[in-house]
Write an enzyme that holds these catalytic residues in place. Structure first.
Site, PDB file in Angstrom:
ATOM      1  N   ASP A  71       0.871  -1.176   0.000  1.00 61.35           N
ATOM      2  CA  ASP A  71       0.000   0.000   0.000  1.00 61.35           C
ATOM      3  C   ASP A  71       0.910   1.229   0.000  1.00 61.35           C
ATOM      4  OD1 ASP A  71      -1.668   2.175   0.550  1.00 61.35           O
ATOM      5  OD2 ASP A  71      -3.049   0.915   1.693  1.00 61.35           O
ATOM      6  N   TYR A 163      -7.242  15.528  -5.871  1.00 61.55           N
ATOM      7  CA  TYR A 163      -6.528  14.802  -6.935  1.00 61.55           C
ATOM      8  C   TYR A 163      -5.841  15.782  -7.881  1.00 61.55           C
ATOM      9  CZ  TYR A 163      -6.007  11.875 -11.203  1.00 61.55           C
ATOM     10  OH  TYR A 163      -5.535  11.224 -12.322  1.00 61.55           O
TER      11      TYR A 163
HETATM   12  N1  LIG Z   1      -6.987   6.526 -17.112  1.00 59.31           N
HETATM   13  C1  LIG Z   1      -6.979   7.831 -17.352  1.00 59.31           C
HETATM   14  O1  LIG Z   1      -7.828   8.326 -18.109  1.00 59.31           O
HETATM   15  C2  LIG Z   1      -5.958   8.727 -16.728  1.00 59.31           C
HETATM   16  C3  LIG Z   1      -6.028  10.097 -17.007  1.00 59.31           C
HETATM   17  C4  LIG Z   1      -5.085  10.949 -16.443  1.00 59.31           C
HETATM   18  C5  LIG Z   1      -4.085  10.447 -15.638  1.00 59.31           C
HETATM   19  N2  LIG Z   1      -4.047   9.115 -15.377  1.00 59.31           N
HETATM   20  C6  LIG Z   1      -2.978   8.661 -14.490  1.00 59.31           C
HETATM   21  O2  LIG Z   1      -2.352   7.502 -15.021  1.00 59.31           O
HETATM   22  C7  LIG Z   1      -1.945   6.639 -13.949  1.00 59.31           C
HETATM   23  C8  LIG Z   1      -2.569   5.270 -14.134  1.00 59.31           C
HETATM   24  O3  LIG Z   1      -3.981   5.469 -14.202  1.00 59.31           O
HETATM   25  P1  LIG Z   1      -5.022   4.281 -14.373  1.00 59.31           P
HETATM   26  O4  LIG Z   1      -6.207   4.881 -15.045  1.00 59.31           O
HETATM   27  O5  LIG Z   1      -4.394   3.067 -14.894  1.00 59.31           O
HETATM   28  O6  LIG Z   1      -5.423   4.047 -12.820  1.00 59.31           O
HETATM   29  P2  LIG Z   1      -6.218   2.840 -12.177  1.00 59.31           P
HETATM   30  O7  LIG Z   1      -6.988   3.399 -11.051  1.00 59.31           O
HETATM   31  O8  LIG Z   1      -6.979   2.086 -13.219  1.00 59.31           O
HETATM   32  O9  LIG Z   1      -5.031   1.900 -11.649  1.00 59.31           O
HETATM   33  C9  LIG Z   1      -4.195   2.343 -10.658  1.00 59.31           C
HETATM   34  C10 LIG Z   1      -3.495   1.155 -10.031  1.00 59.31           C
HETATM   35  O10 LIG Z   1      -2.918   1.619  -8.812  1.00 59.31           O
HETATM   36  C11 LIG Z   1      -3.297   0.732  -7.777  1.00 59.31           C
HETATM   37  N3  LIG Z   1      -3.404   1.427  -6.501  1.00 59.31           N
HETATM   38  C12 LIG Z   1      -4.375   2.273  -6.102  1.00 59.31           C
HETATM   39  N4  LIG Z   1      -4.174   2.659  -4.829  1.00 59.31           N
HETATM   40  C13 LIG Z   1      -3.036   2.040  -4.429  1.00 59.31           C
HETATM   41  C14 LIG Z   1      -2.309   2.038  -3.204  1.00 59.31           C
HETATM   42  N5  LIG Z   1      -2.732   2.734  -2.133  1.00 59.31           N
HETATM   43  N6  LIG Z   1      -1.178   1.313  -3.141  1.00 59.31           N
HETATM   44  C15 LIG Z   1      -0.748   0.575  -4.201  1.00 59.31           C
HETATM   45  N7  LIG Z   1      -1.407   0.545  -5.390  1.00 59.31           N
HETATM   46  C16 LIG Z   1      -2.538   1.262  -5.485  1.00 59.31           C
HETATM   47  C17 LIG Z   1      -4.650   0.176  -8.192  1.00 59.31           C
HETATM   48  O11 LIG Z   1      -4.972  -1.041  -7.521  1.00 59.31           O
HETATM   49  C18 LIG Z   1      -4.460   0.009  -9.691  1.00 59.31           C
HETATM   50  O12 LIG Z   1      -3.908  -1.248 -10.015  1.00 59.31           O
HETATM   51  C19 LIG Z   1      -2.387   7.344 -12.671  1.00 59.31           C
HETATM   52  O13 LIG Z   1      -1.318   8.092 -12.141  1.00 59.31           O
HETATM   53  C20 LIG Z   1      -3.493   8.262 -13.125  1.00 59.31           C
HETATM   54  O14 LIG Z   1      -3.680   9.369 -12.275  1.00 59.31           O
HETATM   55  C21 LIG Z   1      -4.956   8.247 -15.893  1.00 59.31           C
END
Ligand SMILES: NC(=O)c1ccc[n+]([C@@H]2O[C@H](COP(=O)([O-])OP(=O)(O)OC[C@H]3O[C@@H](n4cnc5c(N)ncnc54)[C@H](O)[C@@H]3O)[C@@H](O)[C@H]2O)c1
Length: 256
Positions: A71, A163
């Site tokens: 975590d 965020y």
């Molecule tokens: N998907 C989008 O449209 C989007 C847009 C802008 C930015 N982002 C950024 O890209 C990155 C990846 O995004 P995503 O959409 O794949 O996110 P997601 O939420 O689908 O996946 C995030 C991963 O992080 C893990 N996670 C969450 N909390 C955690 C914790 N406390 N400890 C350990 N692991 C933890 C989750 O289990 C998951 O596997 C992030 O930094 C997100 O902010 C994504």
């Protein structure tokens, strides 16, 4: 366009550490690095998703990545996980600070505790992961760090101020650390995803109206997928980007 993509010789056997690698964009990164022949380690809290990913990579005949439950809000646990990877897999020379959580919240409801918890999952661990890998990258003569920002605050998105604040902070983290670590050959960049079609995003937010608005906003009229972001991350981790640091790399189909 075919789905043929580049192979980077400099990524073979590179030890890569991905946070939040079990699902979403992180899983695409773990998969893409594994296909390059890198030695991949990842942490997450989603153990079932991690097991599913590892099984898929194994079925593809790829080397099994190193997985640890961690975590990221617990910095001591993160530091211990990084030390374990260094010992069991090798010194980390590519760090992908990918994990985050974009849970929506009304500004009226935010407490001090919630604010701090959102910074802990969206910003704080990125700094402490950099601090932990910097000595091994220095010893190796260099490294590449990719921090994940977000398009959301650039486009004035509301409904999640803790965020968007954290994600704005990621860009400052990148620029400050790029200066401090540059003399050691360590590059620090920010990747900014646009709206990326992870399963989570599709399930939670992709309505026909939202998709129509997205297509209006993007120059390129197709949706952006996790693999599109992973390809940018590969290039930033590879020697091919050797003189690029302290920059923003936007993968958004042309919105900003
Ligand atoms: N998907 C989008 O449209 C989007 C847009 C802008 C930015 N982002 C950024 O890209 C990155 C990846 O995004 P995503 O959409 O794949 O996110 P997601 O939420 O689908 O996946 C995030 C991963 O992080 C893990 N996670 C969450 N909390 C955690 C914790 N406390 N400890 C350990 N692991 C933890 C989750 O289990 C998951 O596997 C992030 O930094 C997100 O902010 C994504």
């Amino acid at each position: 366009m075919t789905d043929q993509t580049a192979i980077y010789p400099s990524l073979r056997d590179k030890v890569v550490f991905v946070t939040g690698g079990a699902s979403g964009i992180g899983a695409a990164e773990v998969t893409a690095f594994a296909r390059q022949g890198a030695k991949v380690a990842f942490v997450d809290i989603a153990d079932d998703a991690a097991a599913t990913l590892i099984a898929a990579l194994r079925a593809e005949g790829l080397a099994e990545p190193h997985y640890q439950h961690c975590d990221l809000r617990d910095i001591a646990a993160l530091q211990a996980a990084i030390a374990t990877v260094a010992q069991d897999v090798g010194p980390i020379t590519a760090l992908i600070n990918n994990a985050a959580n974009d849970q929506r919240h009304r500004y009226e409801d935010v407490t001090v505790e919630y604010w701090d918890e959102r910074q802990a999952i969206n910003l704080r661990h990125q700094f402490f992961a950099i601090q932990a890998v910097a000595p091994m990258m220095k010893a190796a003569g260099g490294g590449s760090i990719v921090n994940f920002g977000s398009i959301s605050w650039h486009t004035n998105n509301g409904g999640m101020p803790a965020y968007t604040t954290a994600k704005a902070g990621v860009e400052g983290l990148t620029k400050g650390m790029a200066r401090d670590l540059g003399p050691f050959g360590i590059r620090v960049n920010t990747v900014i995803p646009g709206w990326i079609m992870t399963q989570r995003q599709i399930d939670l937010w992709l309505t026909p109206e939202a998709e129509a608005n997205l297509m209006q906003a993007q120059c390129l009229k197709t949706k952006v997928y996790p693999d599109d972001v992973a390809r940018m991350v590969l290039w930033l981790a590879a020697d091919d980007s050797r003189m690029c640091t302290s920059q923003l790399w936007v993968v958004d189909g042309g919105r900003l």
